[in-house]
Design a protein around this motif. Structure first.
Motif, PDB file in Angstrom:
ATOM      1  N   PRO A 140       0.829  -1.207   0.000  1.00  0.00           N
ATOM      2  CA  PRO A 140       0.000   0.000   0.000  1.00  0.00           C
ATOM      3  C   PRO A 140       0.867   1.261   0.000  1.00  0.00           C
ATOM      4  O   PRO A 140       1.975   1.280   0.537  1.00  0.00           O
ATOM      5  CB  PRO A 140      -0.838  -0.135   1.273  1.00  0.00           C
ATOM      6  N   GLN A 141       0.307   2.287  -0.595  1.00  0.00           N
ATOM      7  CA  GLN A 141       1.027   3.550  -0.720  1.00  0.00           C
ATOM      8  C   GLN A 141       0.068   4.697  -0.417  1.00  0.00           C
ATOM      9  O   GLN A 141      -1.066   4.709  -0.902  1.00  0.00           O
ATOM     10  CB  GLN A 141       1.573   3.695  -2.153  1.00  0.00           C
ATOM     11  N   ILE A 142       0.503   5.624   0.428  1.00  0.00           N
ATOM     12  CA  ILE A 142      -0.292   6.805   0.756  1.00  0.00           C
ATOM     13  C   ILE A 142       0.551   8.042   0.459  1.00  0.00           C
ATOM     14  O   ILE A 142       1.649   8.191   0.982  1.00  0.00           O
ATOM     15  CB  ILE A 142      -0.730   6.814   2.229  1.00  0.00           C
ATOM     16  N   SER A 143       0.003   8.897  -0.406  1.00  0.00           N
ATOM     17  CA  SER A 143       0.716  10.125  -0.750  1.00  0.00           C
ATOM     18  C   SER A 143       0.195  11.281   0.091  1.00  0.00           C
ATOM     19  O   SER A 143      -0.979  11.349   0.419  1.00  0.00           O
ATOM     20  CB  SER A 143       0.549  10.446  -2.242  1.00  0.00           C
ATOM     21  N   TYR A 144       1.090  12.182   0.432  1.00  0.00           N
ATOM     22  CA  TYR A 144       0.740  13.348   1.227  1.00  0.00           C
ATOM     23  C   TYR A 144       0.620  14.610   0.363  1.00  0.00           C
ATOM     24  O   TYR A 144       0.302  15.679   0.879  1.00  0.00           O
ATOM     25  CB  TYR A 144       1.796  13.587   2.311  1.00  0.00           C
ATOM     26  N   ALA A 145       0.888  14.493  -0.954  1.00  0.00           N
ATOM     27  CA  ALA A 145       0.860  15.712  -1.773  1.00  0.00           C
ATOM     28  C   ALA A 145       0.449  15.488  -3.211  1.00  0.00           C
ATOM     29  O   ALA A 145       0.173  16.450  -3.911  1.00  0.00           O
ATOM     30  CB  ALA A 145       2.232  16.402  -1.750  1.00  0.00           C
ATOM     31  N   SER A 146       0.386  14.235  -3.695  1.00  0.00           N
ATOM     32  CA  SER A 146       0.064  13.996  -5.102  1.00  0.00           C
ATOM     33  C   SER A 146      -1.411  14.269  -5.354  1.00  0.00           C
ATOM     34  O   SER A 146      -2.270  13.808  -4.595  1.00  0.00           O
ATOM     35  CB  SER A 146       0.410  12.557  -5.489  1.00  0.00           C
ATOM     36  N   ASP A 162      -4.913   0.486  -7.383  1.00  0.00           N
ATOM     37  CA  ASP A 162      -5.767  -0.011  -6.322  1.00  0.00           C
ATOM     38  C   ASP A 162      -5.073  -0.069  -4.966  1.00  0.00           C
ATOM     39  O   ASP A 162      -5.732  -0.258  -3.944  1.00  0.00           O
ATOM     40  CB  ASP A 162      -6.297  -1.413  -6.689  1.00  0.00           C
ATOM     41  N   PHE A 163      -3.758   0.103  -4.911  1.00  0.00           N
ATOM     42  CA  PHE A 163      -3.048   0.119  -3.630  1.00  0.00           C
ATOM     43  C   PHE A 163      -2.572   1.526  -3.271  1.00  0.00           C
ATOM     44  O   PHE A 163      -1.734   1.693  -2.407  1.00  0.00           O
ATOM     45  CB  PHE A 163      -1.844  -0.831  -3.681  1.00  0.00           C
ATOM     46  N   PHE A 164      -3.161   2.503  -3.958  1.00  0.00           N
ATOM     47  CA  PHE A 164      -2.730   3.888  -3.710  1.00  0.00           C
ATOM     48  C   PHE A 164      -3.865   4.677  -3.052  1.00  0.00           C
ATOM     49  O   PHE A 164      -5.031   4.540  -3.423  1.00  0.00           O
ATOM     50  CB  PHE A 164      -2.345   4.570  -5.030  1.00  0.00           C
ATOM     51  N   SER A 165      -3.527   5.482  -2.059  1.00  0.00           N
ATOM     52  CA  SER A 165      -4.463   6.407  -1.427  1.00  0.00           C
ATOM     53  C   SER A 165      -3.744   7.728  -1.202  1.00  0.00           C
ATOM     54  O   SER A 165      -2.513   7.819  -1.261  1.00  0.00           O
ATOM     55  CB  SER A 165      -4.978   5.863  -0.091  1.00  0.00           C
ATOM     56  N   ARG A 166      -4.518   8.749  -0.926  1.00  0.00           N
ATOM     57  CA  ARG A 166      -3.922  10.058  -0.648  1.00  0.00           C
ATOM     58  C   ARG A 166      -4.826  10.839   0.278  1.00  0.00           C
ATOM     59  O   ARG A 166      -5.978  10.469   0.508  1.00  0.00           O
ATOM     60  CB  ARG A 166      -3.682  10.816  -1.936  1.00  0.00           C
ATOM     61  N   VAL A 167      -4.327  11.935   0.732  1.00  0.00           N
ATOM     62  CA  VAL A 167      -5.067  12.701   1.724  1.00  0.00           C
ATOM     63  C   VAL A 167      -5.394  14.097   1.209  1.00  0.00           C
ATOM     64  O   VAL A 167      -5.539  15.025   1.964  1.00  0.00           O
ATOM     65  CB  VAL A 167      -4.273  12.800   3.034  1.00  0.00           C
ATOM     66  N   LYS A 168      -5.513  14.248  -0.140  1.00  0.00           N
ATOM     67  CA  LYS A 168      -5.857  15.548  -0.705  1.00  0.00           C
ATOM     68  C   LYS A 168      -6.842  15.381  -1.850  1.00  0.00           C
ATOM     69  O   LYS A 168      -6.934  14.325  -2.477  1.00  0.00           O
ATOM     70  CB  LYS A 168      -4.603  16.272  -1.204  1.00  0.00           C
ATOM     71  N   LEU A 169      -7.527  16.447  -2.134  1.00  0.00           N
ATOM     72  CA  LEU A 169      -8.498  16.464  -3.226  1.00  0.00           C
ATOM     73  C   LEU A 169      -7.777  16.544  -4.566  1.00  0.00           C
ATOM     74  O   LEU A 169      -6.755  17.191  -4.699  1.00  0.00           O
ATOM     75  CB  LEU A 169      -9.425  17.682  -3.080  1.00  0.00           C
TER      76      LEU A 169
END
Length: 826
Positions: free
Chosen positions: A167-173, A185-192
């Motif tokens: 799994p991968q979580i981006s903080y800026a992408s 499918d293993f990518f998430s992020r915390v921005k719109l």
């Protein structure tokens, strides 16, 4: 043979003495390339510690805010979690943090470290240079990766991590492509989601659209950013520039705009990669003034402030890039191996608290570990089905206040919808109006948009010309034939219909001549009727004179239906009387000249009078000639009944504003020629007979006045033809042709009236003593006298003067008396 040395293999090294003194921490001989923290669970980390290198180098200058600060936030979050025994009891988090150098290909190479533990490898043929077996280090098993920052880097890394289900979580992408669960499918992020890495001009048309989409090359060559800025000027009215780019490229674009003297031209709109960072705008404050940027909602974490302010070279050795950060931040050099070349100062172990404190106060919360429960903004962190967290953003504008201090000022926020404080905005000019940014200004009324190929929001305005009107925003259409565009060219309106008006100069002149002619003709007719039995009237041939005077009268009268407003009755009268007046006149004159010719031709052969020279016979011949004209008119009525129509072609000018429809009778030029052609034929024939009887003594007949009348009439109609048909293409065709035709008819009638009847009326009224009976003579005496006179005329033309006089003297004297042969019963 030995294979290439495996990256995870190590060979035995000589044992070194443990008594070797450790150098001070601030004189570390080398800078590392990754951070490794042991733990039960290993998290990977990808941060742009360095910028993208130039001229083929993978890495460039250090990035403090986007790299070091975010990296320290992750380390701080790991420390908090490891200290909290309630959160993960008996479990310690570790980390393997790598530098992406803001380059996707370099980051891909680095991320292979995260999957080494999951790759089976054959080490049987791996040997050291000295022949000994290699010792393989046990690779860290990474359970998840935090990062990366740039969307292009995250996309590249996500493609390999998903193969190993990491799994991968981006903080800026923020690229929308990363929301595709079928590929990431293993990518998430915390921005719109916001967009992709492009530079684009935005223009405001019916909505927001892209005037240009310019992509920053992966490896920009020297001068590339100047080319980008100059290309933006190809749409000079589109001043708003949205930049989805990393902070390094943002800084280079601002610098290129500054070099090209474009300070104040562009209205910059930056994505969260710009946010409220100092590095993109340092030493470029004026060119960045007014820029609007966004940043995820944040809150100050005092614990992290304290943590970062406490960092020093002595207590932060786990961050292998911290020494480089120290050199960069405090403009000093750490020993002989320092990265900062040419620095005048040497770094010491004493921290520069004041500068570090001021810098630490601007740090943001790393939105992951410390925000697991409440989030950095005090709200729960949730993810939707695409792995995206709901967007909560602060909106900033880079402003320079009256004290010349530059700062990012909050002007609004986004939480499910936009909230913007318009009063807090400051623009490049002093006025309060929002500066316009459009690729093309709206077209004026009556202009269509000619869209630039491939760019729907950019267009050139083209006026709808001629008889076209603006049908839609993008098209001009032709009005129907009887219509013309209205004043603002938004539709069509009927073309005004005109006709020849009585007050027009083109009508007044013909009417004035016709009225005078009618009065004169009426006066002659009345005089002839009054003195009907006098010798002069009888000698003129009363019956034929009344026919001729009727034709003259009709030539004048036809002026009025020719000028009157066309309708069924007027068009019928035009057909009937257009050629009838000339037909009456020319038929009567032809009959007269033919009679004279036959009489004197017969007199040369015999003394008997020719047939059909009586008044009754003359009327029958004249009536027969007139009936041909009337028969042609009847056939015309039967074949094509008269009607009116509007001719829109005659005055269809280039300027639709001057276009007019002309109300006309359905008399074409061909019909006009046919109607007048018969009368002109009679006129030519009469002229031929007038020429043949020109030598007849004027004391015996009216041949010479008739001849002069016909010559003059022919000249009038010879002038009429080129004038009438030569103006067929003129915009004044209706006026010129009508005036020419009516005046020609009136002049023809006036010539006949003046030469044939005015002298007789003059004698009747002013010299009644001459209006007395004369001695009658026989037909033989009349012909003999005419023959002798003719012979004398021929001799006078053929002999010398002396001989002529002699012969004239030998001729028996003949008493010549004015006698008209019409008075004789011949």
């Amino acid at each position: 043979p030995l294979k290439t040395f495996h990256p995870s293999a190590a060979c035995p090294e000589p044992v070194t003495s443990s008594l070797t003194p450790h150098p001070p921490p601030w004189t570390a001989p080398e800078f590392g390339h990754s951070i490794r923290l042991d733990g039960d669970i290993i998290l990977g980390g990808l941060f742009p510690v360095h910028a993208r290198g130039e001229r083929g180098a993978p890495c460039g200058e250090l990035k403090k805010e986007k790299g070091i600060h975010r990296l320290e936030a992750m380390l701080f979050a790991i420390d908090l979690i490891n200290k909290d025994q309630d959160l993960l009891p008996n479990v310690t988090l570790g980390a393997r943090i790598l530098d992406t150098c803001s380059r996707d290909t370099y980051a891909l190479e680095q991320s292979l470290t995260f999957v080494q533990a999951l790759i089976e490898r054959d080490s049987s043929d791996v040997r050291c240079a000295n022949g000994e077996s290699a010792i393989f280090a046990k690779p860290d098993k990474v359970v998840g990766v935090i990062g990366a920052s740039s969307s292009s880097v995250s996309i590249m890394v996500a493609n390999i991590l998903r193969l190993f289900k990491i799994p991968q979580i981006s903080y800026a992408s923020t690229a929308p492509e990363l929301s595709d669960n079928t590929r990431y499918d293993f990518f998430s992020r915390v921005k719109l989601d916001l967009g992709w890495v492009i530079i684009g001009n935005l223009c405001l048309g019916s909505g927001v659209c892209i005037a240009q989409s310019l992509k920053i090359p992966r490896e920009p060559r020297p001068g590339e950013f100047d080319k980008i800025v100059l290309r933006l000027l190809e749409t000079p009215n589109a001043r708003a520039v949205i930049m989805f780019a990393n902070e390094d490229d943002i800084r280079r674009i601002l610098d290129a705009a500054n070099r090209n003297n474009l300070t104040g031209h562009f209205l910059w709109v930056g994505s969260d990669s710009w946010g409220s960072k100092i590095s993109p705008v340092v030493r470029q404050e004026q060119v960045a003034k007014g820029a609007i940027t966004i940043l995820p909602k944040r809150t100050s974490v005092e614990a992290f402030d304290r943590y970062f302010k406490s960092r020093s070279l002595s207590n932060n050795r786990r961050n292998v890039w911290f020494a480089e950060f120290w050199e960069e931040n405090f403009a000093c050099k750490l020993g002989m191996h320092g990265k900062r070349l040419g620095s005048p100062k040497k770094c010491t172990g004493r921290t520069h608290h004041r500068r570090l404190l001021s810098f630490a106060s601007s740090l943001v919360c790393f939105p992951l570990a410390v925000c697991i429960f409440t989030g950095s903004a005090g709200t729960p962190v949730t993810f939707n089905e695409n792995g995206d967290a709901p967007g909560r953003y602060d909106i900033f504008q880079y402003q320079i206040n009256n004290m010349s201090a530059a700062e990012y000022k909050v002007i609004g926020h986004w939480t499910n919808q936009l909230h913007l404080n318009m009063d807090a905005l400051q623009w490049l000019t002093d006025d309060s109006f929002i500066p316009a940014s459009v690729c093309s200004f709206p077209c004026r009324t009556g202009e269509r948009k000619k869209v630039v190929k491939g760019v729907l929001c950019c267009w050139h305005c083209e006026a709808c010309e001629g008889y076209h009107y603006q049908a839609t925003e993008f098209t001009c259409e032709l009005c129907s034939y009887e219509m013309r565009p209205n004043q603002n060219r938004t539709g069509c309106q009927p073309i005004p219909i005109i006709k020849l008006e009585w007050h027009s100069p083109w009508a007044l002149v013909p009417v004035f001549i016709a009225v005078l002619g009618i009065i004169a003709t009426t006066f002659v007719i009345v005089t002839f009727i009054r003195y009907n039995d006098t010798p002069i009237v009888r000698a003129s041939g009363r019956e034929m004179s009344y026919v001729l005077l009727t034709g003259i009268f009709l030539c004048y009268v036809v002026t009025f239906p020719m000028i009157a407003a066309p309708d069924l009755a007027v068009c019928s009268l035009r057909r009937i009387f257009l050629g009838l007046g000339m037909c009456f006149s020319n038929a009567a004159l032809l009959t007269k000249t033919n009679r004279i010719h036959r009489i004197f031709e017969q007199g040369k052969k015999a003394v008997t009078a020719p047939r059909f020279i009586s008044p009754a016979s003359q009327l029958i011949i004249t009536s027969s000639l007139i009936s041909v004209q009337l028969l042609g008119v009847l056939v015309w009525f039967a074949a094509d009944p008269p009607h009116t129509f509007v001719d829109y072609g005659e005055q269809r000018t280039l300027d639709p504003g001057n276009a007019r429809g002309v109300l006309k009778c359905d008399i074409s030029d061909l019909s006009l020629i046919c109607s007048l052609g018969y009368s002109i034929l009679l006129m030519v024939t009469c002229t031929v007979y007038a020429i043949k009887t020109r030598s007849v003594p004027e004391t015996f007949n009216e041949a010479k006045p008739i001849g002069f009348t016909m010559y003059t009439t022919c000249i009038i109609w010879l002038a009429f033809i080129p004038i009438f048909f030569g103006t067929a293409q003129s915009a004044e065709k209706m006026y010129i042709q009508t005036a020419t035709l009516t005046i020609s008819l009136s002049l023809s009638a006036s010539v006949s009236l003046g030469m044939l009847y005015v002298p007789k009326v003059y004698i009747i009224i002013f010299h009644p003593e001459q209006n007395v009976p004369k001695r009658k003579r026989s037909f033989k005496a009349i012909v003999t006298a005419a023959t002798v006179t003719t012979k004398l005329s021929q001799l006078a033309a053929e002999r010398p003067n002396g001989q002529v006089k002699t012969e004239l003297c030998e001729v028996p004297p003949i008493k010549t008396t004015y006698v008209s042969y019409t008075n004789h019963s011949i």
